[in-house]
Design a protein around this motif. Structure first.
Motif, PDB file in Angstrom:
ATOM      1  N   TYR A 230     -32.071 -92.613  23.274  1.00  0.00           N
ATOM      2  CA  TYR A 230     -30.736 -92.248  23.725  1.00  0.00           C
ATOM      3  C   TYR A 230     -30.455 -92.963  25.049  1.00  0.00           C
ATOM      4  CZ  TYR A 230     -32.087 -88.601  20.478  1.00  0.00           C
ATOM      5  OH  TYR A 230     -32.555 -87.931  19.379  1.00  0.00           O
ATOM      6  N   TYR A 231     -29.255 -93.471  25.164  1.00  0.00           N
ATOM      7  CA  TYR A 231     -28.888 -94.254  26.346  1.00  0.00           C
ATOM      8  C   TYR A 231     -27.517 -93.824  26.852  1.00  0.00           C
ATOM      9  CZ  TYR A 231     -32.635 -97.652  25.468  1.00  0.00           C
ATOM     10  OH  TYR A 231     -33.851 -98.265  25.285  1.00  0.00           O
ATOM     11  N   ILE A 232     -27.325 -94.016  28.163  1.00  0.00           N
ATOM     12  CA  ILE A 232     -25.983 -94.082  28.730  1.00  0.00           C
ATOM     13  C   ILE A 232     -25.580 -95.551  28.685  1.00  0.00           C
ATOM     14  CG2 ILE A 232     -24.546 -93.779  30.771  1.00  0.00           C
ATOM     15  CD1 ILE A 232     -26.361 -91.525  31.660  1.00  0.00           C
ATOM     16  N   HIS A 233     -24.555 -95.838  27.897  1.00  0.00           N
ATOM     17  CA  HIS A 233     -24.068 -97.211  27.742  1.00  0.00           C
ATOM     18  C   HIS A 233     -22.863 -97.403  28.649  1.00  0.00           C
ATOM     19  CE1 HIS A 233     -22.745-100.950  26.186  1.00  0.00           C
ATOM     20  NE2 HIS A 233     -21.821-100.495  25.364  1.00  0.00           N
ATOM     21  N   ALA A 234     -22.916 -98.412  29.524  1.00  0.00           N
ATOM     22  CA  ALA A 234     -21.884 -98.623  30.544  1.00  0.00           C
ATOM     23  C   ALA A 234     -21.076 -99.876  30.222  1.00  0.00           C
ATOM     24  CB  ALA A 234     -22.528 -98.751  31.919  1.00  0.00           C
ATOM     25  N   ARG A 249     -31.619 -95.529  29.981  1.00  0.00           N
ATOM     26  CA  ARG A 249     -32.267 -94.762  28.921  1.00  0.00           C
ATOM     27  C   ARG A 249     -32.422 -93.313  29.380  1.00  0.00           C
ATOM     28  NH1 ARG A 249     -38.333 -95.425  26.242  1.00  0.00           N
ATOM     29  NH2 ARG A 249     -38.129 -93.623  24.816  1.00  0.00           N
ATOM     30  N   LEU A 250     -32.015 -92.392  28.522  1.00  0.00           N
ATOM     31  CA  LEU A 250     -32.120 -90.969  28.819  1.00  0.00           C
ATOM     32  C   LEU A 250     -33.461 -90.425  28.348  1.00  0.00           C
ATOM     33  CD1 LEU A 250     -28.521 -89.945  27.710  1.00  0.00           C
ATOM     34  CD2 LEU A 250     -29.390 -89.935  30.059  1.00  0.00           C
ATOM     35  N   ASP A 251     -33.991 -89.476  29.099  1.00  0.00           N
ATOM     36  CA  ASP A 251     -35.256 -88.847  28.703  1.00  0.00           C
ATOM     37  C   ASP A 251     -35.082 -87.998  27.452  1.00  0.00           C
ATOM     38  OD1 ASP A 251     -36.314 -89.974  30.977  1.00  0.00           O
ATOM     39  OD2 ASP A 251     -36.018 -88.180  32.203  1.00  0.00           O
ATOM     40  N   ARG A 252     -33.866 -87.530  27.221  1.00  0.00           N
ATOM     41  CA  ARG A 252     -33.576 -86.685  26.067  1.00  0.00           C
ATOM     42  C   ARG A 252     -32.089 -86.795  25.747  1.00  0.00           C
ATOM     43  NH1 ARG A 252     -34.035 -80.673  28.800  1.00  0.00           N
ATOM     44  NH2 ARG A 252     -36.094 -81.412  29.450  1.00  0.00           N
ATOM     45  N   MET A 253     -31.699 -86.344  24.582  1.00  0.00           N
ATOM     46  CA  MET A 253     -30.286 -86.329  24.230  1.00  0.00           C
ATOM     47  C   MET A 253     -29.562 -85.300  25.100  1.00  0.00           C
ATOM     48  SD  MET A 253     -27.512 -87.015  22.690  1.00  0.00           S
ATOM     49  CE  MET A 253     -27.922 -88.106  21.351  1.00  0.00           C
ATOM     50  N   GLN A 296     -32.926 -88.371  36.846  1.00  0.00           N
ATOM     51  CA  GLN A 296     -32.597 -87.417  35.803  1.00  0.00           C
ATOM     52  C   GLN A 296     -33.344 -86.112  36.071  1.00  0.00           C
ATOM     53  OE1 GLN A 296     -32.728 -89.064  31.735  1.00  0.00           O
ATOM     54  NE2 GLN A 296     -33.045 -91.096  32.632  1.00  0.00           N
ATOM     55  N   ASN A 297     -32.586 -85.016  36.137  1.00  0.00           N
ATOM     56  CA  ASN A 297     -33.188 -83.715  36.423  1.00  0.00           C
ATOM     57  C   ASN A 297     -32.671 -82.689  35.428  1.00  0.00           C
ATOM     58  OD1 ASN A 297     -32.666 -85.025  39.453  1.00  0.00           O
ATOM     59  ND2 ASN A 297     -34.701 -84.155  39.152  1.00  0.00           N
ATOM     60  N   TYR A 298     -33.542 -81.744  35.080  1.00  0.00           N
ATOM     61  CA  TYR A 298     -33.224 -80.728  34.085  1.00  0.00           C
ATOM     62  C   TYR A 298     -33.611 -79.358  34.637  1.00  0.00           C
ATOM     63  CZ  TYR A 298     -33.277 -85.025  31.390  1.00  0.00           C
ATOM     64  OH  TYR A 298     -33.052 -86.315  30.962  1.00  0.00           O
ATOM     65  N   TYR A 299     -32.706 -78.398  34.460  1.00  0.00           N
ATOM     66  CA  TYR A 299     -32.897 -77.068  35.034  1.00  0.00           C
ATOM     67  C   TYR A 299     -32.601 -76.016  33.964  1.00  0.00           C
ATOM     68  CZ  TYR A 299     -32.225 -80.014  39.144  1.00  0.00           C
ATOM     69  OH  TYR A 299     -32.305 -81.020  40.070  1.00  0.00           O
ATOM     70  N   PRO A 300     -33.536 -75.127  33.680  1.00  0.00           N
ATOM     71  CA  PRO A 300     -33.304 -74.102  32.653  1.00  0.00           C
ATOM     72  C   PRO A 300     -32.210 -73.124  33.078  1.00  0.00           C
ATOM     73  CG  PRO A 300     -35.354 -73.681  33.831  1.00  0.00           C
ATOM     74  CD  PRO A 300     -34.873 -75.018  34.294  1.00  0.00           C
TER      75      PRO A 300
END
Length: 733
Positions: A230-234, A249-253, A296-300
């Motif tokens: 999965y990517y952020i396409h610019a 490239r994203l770590d996850r969708m 990239q950061n993820y928070y529950p």
């Protein structure tokens, strides 16, 4: 525009106007067109239609139509494959059609406007490639080769770039790749590949400052582990150029993604794993060093959502693309699915998340299945269109946020009270998910719909304040647009403040100062600073706020010629005064003009985002004081002197003449009366003193020794004329 008369109905180019004295014309040739343009009128021609744009003073009614909106659409168009192209789209697409990305401005009256295709190639990284057979690729060399040229040369096939060499993959099975971690090596190749799928879980988002469109895309990369990526396409959509260095490239969708351009970041939802817990996601871009740095950061947050009937704890996260952000309050709004005990219809729970604290501020279930969300960042009101429990489409005010201070702590409070603004027209039978946009200043929203499932896409414009709507022309979107991301490219949020305007520039009574006042708080000469490289200012340096300094820092060269070397003193964020020197020539009626590019307004919002104005370029006519007194003359000096002593007459203690009032010294007589040559000698001396003083009247005069005669009374006078009013004159003997 005036409808064309009957005589014109068959003409390809036809118009009929009478604007500002321009005679009507049944056709417009080159000569007439030049004449119109020379008179401030711009003609934009389209087949069987002529559009006339005129200055607002000539036709102010056009403002109700044009409004200055900058609404674009990023369209996914279903098109037939070109049979002349011997390519199969990275070995991933088959059949007779494919989807192209298309970028075009849209307008209520003038669509469809011409646009252009966007690039689908994504920079997927660096790889060591094994070239097993020369028939598996084609190659070209160019000393000016770059990624853009290489991708264009390879058309829709996978492109490989290494310095001046560009290769295009024809048989990827014969071109195995090993991914290089970190920076590219001398032996590795940069690889560019068309994405396979656009995510249906997020529309395109727009980075206003960098003028870049971001798309969430999915790719199947051969020869590598985790081949589905999965990517952020610019894409720099306004220039129709890829922004390869921003492809990430994203770590996850991620889904329900929106761009927070106030902080140069993407906010979204994501899953820790498919079927895993729901996380709040932040992807931050920083380009101040010249190269892009991405975090990239993820928070529950799943456990914080407590709304009645919500289904997220049952593993049913919302992935329908609905999301928006309040840039000034730093709040992300999205939805998760929910059910009500009174209905089997799946409805939505509104979730408001504080981006800074990663805390859910509000979660509330509404009896509506929402189709889109729009946030007005200036009023902090959340709007949306949706379907109620009776299958009826309507437009709603959903939530409102306020900035509250409690116990000395400032925090954002979100209140969600569903309020219907009005039913949508009967033509709206089908709607696209989150194909919507908003103008924050006018409080207008746009979204797409269909009258029937197999029909063409259409646009509805909703006016929240007046609770009414306008249906755009049916041709506003092309018939083959299977989805359109609606994008307002000029949201006017960061630069929402008005430039500081001068209230007045006024002399004080003494004439020693000019007080300058603005109608708003300024940054006192501090210049907004861009801290993340997106060309939008983010903050200021408080140490740059001036307290005292040369007036040349704030006033333009025209003004400084009248007050050379003057100093300025700030007394508040809205006020400063100019210290007038005796050599200054500025007078009432002159202009005090602000130096361009230095005086801004600015304020920090609760989210930490700064709002700024454009720099002031205002001017004011310098005014006389509010109180103008009569001059008071005081003469100092000795009444009795010896004839061999110098006579000094000092009028500098005179006051209320405006600092630069006129001083006129005169000899009024002697006792006993002296011969005329002696009187003329003294008068000539006084005249010379007046001339030598130049533009500044002499407040002190000196008569040399031995010039006055003994046993004589000399009567001198000083006449002071007010600088403000020549009728105000006082004489002292």
């Amino acid at each position: 525009g005036v409808p064309a008369p009957e005589a014109c109905k068959g003409e390809e180019w036809c118009a009929s106007w009478d604007v500002a004295g321009i005679a009507p014309a049944t056709s417009v040739d080159g000569t007439q067109l030049n004449t119109l343009q020379a008179r401030g009128v711009h003609l934009s021609m389209a087949t069987r239609r002529t559009t006339l744009f005129v200055p607002c003073l000539l036709l102010s009614a056009l403002l109700t139509v044009v409004n200055g909106f900058e609404v674009f659409s990023e369209q996914q168009r279903l098109v037939l494959n070109d049979p002349t192209q011997a390519v199969d789209f990275n070995n991933t697409e088959y059949g007779t059609t494919h989807v192209d990305d298309y970028w075009a401005k849209i307008d209520i009256n003038y669509s469809p406007l011409e646009g252009w295709n966007l690039f689908k190639h994504v920079r997927i990284g660096c790889f060591v490639v094994q070239w097993l057979t020369p028939v598996a690729y084609v190659e070209t060399f160019n000393v000016e080769m770059d990624a853009m040229k290489c991708v264009q040369f390879c058309n829709r096939t996978q492109a490989y770039l290494q310095q001046q060499a560009c290769r295009c993959g024809l048989d990827e099975v014969q071109l195995p790749m090993i991914e290089v971690q970190g920076e590219c090596t001398d032996t590795s190749w940069e690889v560019f590949r068309e994405y396979d799928y656009r995510s249906s879980m997020s529309p395109s988002t727009y980075d206003v400052s960098r003028r870049v469109v971001y798309q969430i895309v999915t790719m199947r990369v051969p020869h590598v582990e985790d081949s589905i990526r999965y990517y952020i396409h610019a894409v720099n959509a306004l220039e129709s150029r890829p922004k390869f260095d921003y492809d990430t490239r994203l770590d996850r969708m991620v889904f329900n993604a929106v761009w927070d351009f106030g902080q140069s970041r993407m906010v979204a939802l994501s899953l820790s794993d498919w079927g895993g817990s729901l996380d709040f996601t932040i992807v931050t871009f920083n380009s101040t060093t010249g190269s892009l740095v991405v975090r990239q950061n993820y928070y529950p947050i799943e456990g914080q959502i407590q709304a009645t009937g919500e289904l997220v704890t049952q593993g049913l996260a919302s992935a329908d693309g609905l999301g928006t952000v309040d840039i000034l309050f730093g709040t992300y709004y999205t939805v998760v699915p929910a059910v009500l005990s009174t209905s089997t219809q799946v409805v939505h729970t509104i979730v408001a998340i504080d981006i800074e604290t990663k805390r859910v501020l509000k979660s509330v279930t509404l009896p509506v299945t929402l189709m889109n969300l729009q946030m007005n960042c200036l009023t902090h009101v959340l709007y949306g269109a949706g379907q109620d429990l009776t299958d009826r489409y309507a437009y709603y005010s959903l939530c409102e946020a306020v900035n509250a201070t409690m116990g000395g702590v400032t925090q954002i409070q979100v209140n969600c009270d569903l309020s219907e603004l009005g039913a949508l027209p009967s033509q709206v039978n089908h709607m696209y998910l989150q194909s919507a946009s908003i103008d924050h200043q006018y409080n207008y929203a746009w979204f797409t719909y269909k009258e029937e499932a197999t029909g063409r896409p259409l646009i509805l414009e909703y006016h929240q304040d007046s609770k009414d709507y306008v249906l755009w022309n049916k041709e506003s979107l092309p018939e083959n647009a299977i989805y359109s991301s609606m994008i307002q490219t000029a949201p006017r949020i960061i630069f929402a403040l008005y430039p500081p305007a001068l209230r007045y520039a006024r002399f004080n009574t003494a004439g020693t100062k000019i007080f300058v006042a603005f109608d708003a708080f300024t940054l006192r000469g501090a210049i907004p600073i861009d801290t993340d490289g997106d060309e939008i200012p983010d903050s200021i340096n408080e140490n740059d706020k001036a307290t005292r300094g040369p007036c040349a820092d704030y006033l333009d060269t025209f003004t400084m010629k009248l007050i050379p070397d003057a100093m300025c003193q700030w007394t508040t964020d809205s006020d400063f005064f100019i210290e007038i020197e005796p050599t200054s020539t500025i007078a009432p009626g002159d202009l005090a003009r602000i130096k361009p590019g230095v005086i801004y307004s600015g304020k920090q919002t609760p989210s930490g985002v700064w709002q700024f104005s454009q720099p002031s370029s205002d001017f004011a006519v310098v005014e006389v004081p509010t109180d103008i007194p009569m001059p008071v003359v005081e003469i100092g000096g000795l009444s009795y002197i010896d004839s061999c002593a110098e006579l000094v007459l000092d009028g500098s203690q005179s006051r209320d003449h405006g600092f630069r009032g006129t001083f006129f010294w005169a000899l009024n007589g002697t006792s006993p009366e002296k011969p005329e040559p002696h009187i003329r000698q003294l008068q000539k001396l006084l005249e010379e003193i007046m001339v030598e003083s130049g533009v500044v009247s002499p407040q002190v005069i000196r008569i040399p020794p031995f010039l006055l005669q003994g046993d004589t009374v000399y009567v001198f006078s000083l006449t002071v004329t007010s600088f403000w009013n020549p009728a105000y004159v006082t004489t002292q003997y």
